[in-house]
Design an enzyme around this catalytic site. Structure first.
Site, PDB file in Angstrom:
ATOM      1  CE1 TYR A  70      -9.367  -2.969   0.040  1.00 55.26           C
ATOM      2  CE2 TYR A  70      -8.215  -1.160  -1.036  1.00 55.26           C
ATOM      3  CZ  TYR A  70      -8.192  -2.304  -0.257  1.00 55.26           C
ATOM      4  OH  TYR A  70      -6.995  -2.786   0.224  1.00 55.26           O
ATOM      5  CB  THR A 120      -7.680  -5.415   9.553  1.00 50.92           C
ATOM      6  OG1 THR A 120      -8.199  -6.560   8.884  1.00 50.92           O
ATOM      7  CG2 THR A 120      -7.958  -4.164   8.737  1.00 50.92           C
ATOM      8  NE  ARG A 132      -2.725  -5.692   6.872  1.00 47.73           N
ATOM      9  CZ  ARG A 132      -3.892  -6.191   6.491  1.00 47.73           C
ATOM     10  NH1 ARG A 132      -4.492  -7.103   7.232  1.00 47.73           N
ATOM     11  NH2 ARG A 132      -4.446  -5.777   5.363  1.00 47.73           N
ATOM     12  CG  ASN A 147      -3.935  -2.251   6.589  1.00 43.96           C
ATOM     13  OD1 ASN A 147      -3.729  -1.930   5.421  1.00 43.96           O
ATOM     14  ND2 ASN A 147      -5.006  -2.899   6.974  1.00 43.96           N
ATOM     15  CE  LYS A 160      -4.009  -2.290   2.051  1.00 45.80           C
ATOM     16  NZ  LYS A 160      -5.077  -2.217   3.098  1.00 45.80           N
ATOM     17  NE  ARG A 201      -6.849 -11.918   5.209  1.00 43.85           N
ATOM     18  CZ  ARG A 201      -7.492 -10.742   5.094  1.00 43.85           C
ATOM     19  NH1 ARG A 201      -7.508 -10.093   3.924  1.00 43.85           N
ATOM     20  NH2 ARG A 201      -8.091 -10.205   6.116  1.00 43.85           N
ATOM     21  CD  GLU A 231      -8.743  -8.915  -4.218  1.00 45.31           C
ATOM     22  OE1 GLU A 231      -9.682  -8.630  -3.453  1.00 45.31           O
ATOM     23  OE2 GLU A 231      -7.664  -9.411  -3.813  1.00 45.31           O
ATOM     24  CG  HIS A 266      -5.327  -6.305  -0.647  1.00 44.69           C
ATOM     25  ND1 HIS A 266      -6.579  -6.312  -0.102  1.00 44.69           N
ATOM     26  CD2 HIS A 266      -5.353  -7.213  -1.659  1.00 44.69           C
ATOM     27  CE1 HIS A 266      -7.342  -7.164  -0.772  1.00 44.69           C
ATOM     28  NE2 HIS A 266      -6.626  -7.729  -1.723  1.00 44.69           N
TER      29      HIS A 266
HETATM   30  P1  ATP Z   1      -7.287  -5.809   2.873  1.00 40.92           P
HETATM   31  O1  ATP Z   1      -8.600  -6.119   2.161  1.00 40.92           O
HETATM   32  O2  ATP Z   1      -6.687  -4.485   2.452  1.00 40.92           O
HETATM   33  O3  ATP Z   1      -6.317  -6.941   2.811  1.00 40.92           O
HETATM   34  P2  ATP Z   1      -8.435  -6.605   5.367  1.00 40.92           P
HETATM   35  O4  ATP Z   1      -9.066  -7.709   4.571  1.00 40.92           O
HETATM   36  O5  ATP Z   1      -7.561  -6.998   6.503  1.00 40.92           O
HETATM   37  O6  ATP Z   1      -7.616  -5.638   4.428  1.00 40.92           O
HETATM   38  P3  ATP Z   1     -10.924  -5.191   5.193  1.00 40.92           P
HETATM   39  O7  ATP Z   1     -12.000  -5.322   6.205  1.00 40.92           O
HETATM   40  O8  ATP Z   1     -11.077  -5.870   3.879  1.00 40.92           O
HETATM   41  O9  ATP Z   1      -9.566  -5.631   5.899  1.00 40.92           O
HETATM   42  O10 ATP Z   1     -10.683  -3.637   4.970  1.00 40.92           O
HETATM   43  C1  ATP Z   1     -10.037  -3.163   3.801  1.00 40.92           C
HETATM   44  C2  ATP Z   1      -9.125  -2.026   4.185  1.00 40.92           C
HETATM   45  O11 ATP Z   1      -9.917  -0.923   4.620  1.00 40.92           O
HETATM   46  C3  ATP Z   1      -8.187  -2.312   5.366  1.00 40.92           C
HETATM   47  O12 ATP Z   1      -7.040  -3.011   5.010  1.00 40.92           O
HETATM   48  C4  ATP Z   1      -7.865  -0.914   5.820  1.00 40.92           C
HETATM   49  O13 ATP Z   1      -6.904  -0.293   4.951  1.00 40.92           O
HETATM   50  C5  ATP Z   1      -9.213  -0.221   5.644  1.00 40.92           C
HETATM   51  N1  ATP Z   1     -10.013  -0.305   6.870  1.00 40.92           N
HETATM   52  C6  ATP Z   1     -10.662  -1.385   7.358  1.00 40.92           C
HETATM   53  N2  ATP Z   1     -11.302  -1.111   8.501  1.00 40.92           N
HETATM   54  C7  ATP Z   1     -11.058   0.198   8.742  1.00 40.92           C
HETATM   55  C8  ATP Z   1     -11.444   1.106   9.782  1.00 40.92           C
HETATM   56  N3  ATP Z   1     -12.215   0.715  10.791  1.00 40.92           N
HETATM   57  N4  ATP Z   1     -10.978   2.374   9.699  1.00 40.92           N
HETATM   58  C9  ATP Z   1     -10.206   2.790   8.662  1.00 40.92           C
HETATM   59  N5  ATP Z   1      -9.817   1.984   7.657  1.00 40.92           N
HETATM   60  C10 ATP Z   1     -10.233   0.708   7.691  1.00 40.92           C
HETATM   61 MG    MG Z   2     -10.158  -7.360   2.784  1.00 41.10          MG
END
Ligand code: ATP
Ligand code: MG
Length: 135
Positions: free
Chosen positions: A51, A93, A104, A114, A11, A87, A128, A117
């Site tokens: 997203y 996350t 992370r 974070n 990212k 993962r 993707e 992805h």
């Molecule tokens: P990713 O899809 O990026 O691998 P993830 O699967 O761990 O992350 P998701 O729930 O899919 O988490 O959220 C996608 C992205 O949105 C997160 O990686 C983070 O960058 C952002 N995000 C998620 N939750 C929050 C939150 N509560 N506040 C701010 N940003 C968030």
């Molecule tokens: Mg995700």
């Protein structure tokens, strides 16, 4: 069906802070082979599309702005049990909850910025990968 591929992005925060090499090193040390690799800047429209599943969430607009704030590195990775193992390698996350030894834990700055992805299913890994590398 479990496939052997997943999709990742390094990212904008991690790219801006010169962590591409460190993160790819952890990925390779974790047993993944880099199949495709590309550094690219996402427009807000493309980040929003990527997203789109989160478009109803309160953090969506911030997430789109963040993901289009600078270049990212997209990659397709190969390993047995790739989605689940990746993962595990990236960690939670929210980096405050990420385990020691995860990407992370080492590189993420916040729940939003974070560092990486990782696809959450084989189906999404395919979608993707196609989004970035489909011809
Ligand atoms: P990713 O899809 O990026 O691998 P993830 O699967 O761990 O992350 P998701 O729930 O899919 O988490 O959220 C996608 C992205 O949105 C997160 O990686 C983070 O960058 C952002 N995000 C998620 N939750 C929050 C939150 N509560 N506040 C701010 N940003 C968030
Ligand atoms: Mg995700």
């Amino acid at each position: 069906m479990t496939t052997n591929r997943t999709f990742t992005m390094i990212k904008p925060d991690a790219v801006a802070e010169n962590h591409i090499g460190g993160i790819l090193h952890m990925i390779e040390q974790g047993g993944f082979r880099v199949v495709e690799l590309q550094k690219v800047a996402l427009t807000a429209a493309r980040a929003g599309e990527f997203y789109a599943v989160h478009r109803e969430r309160p953090f969506y607009n911030d997430l789109v702005a963040y993901m289009s704030s600078g270049p990212i590195v997209a990659a397709v990775l190969e390993k047995d049990n790739a989605v689940a193992d990746f993962r595990a390698l990236i960690g939670a996350t929210n980096p405050a909850n990420a385990e020691e030894g995860t990407i992370r834990k080492k590189y993420a700055k916040s729940i939003e910025a974070n560092a990486v992805h990782g696809s959450d299913s084989d189906e999404n890994a395919g979608i993707e990968a196609e989004f970035f590398f489909g011809k």
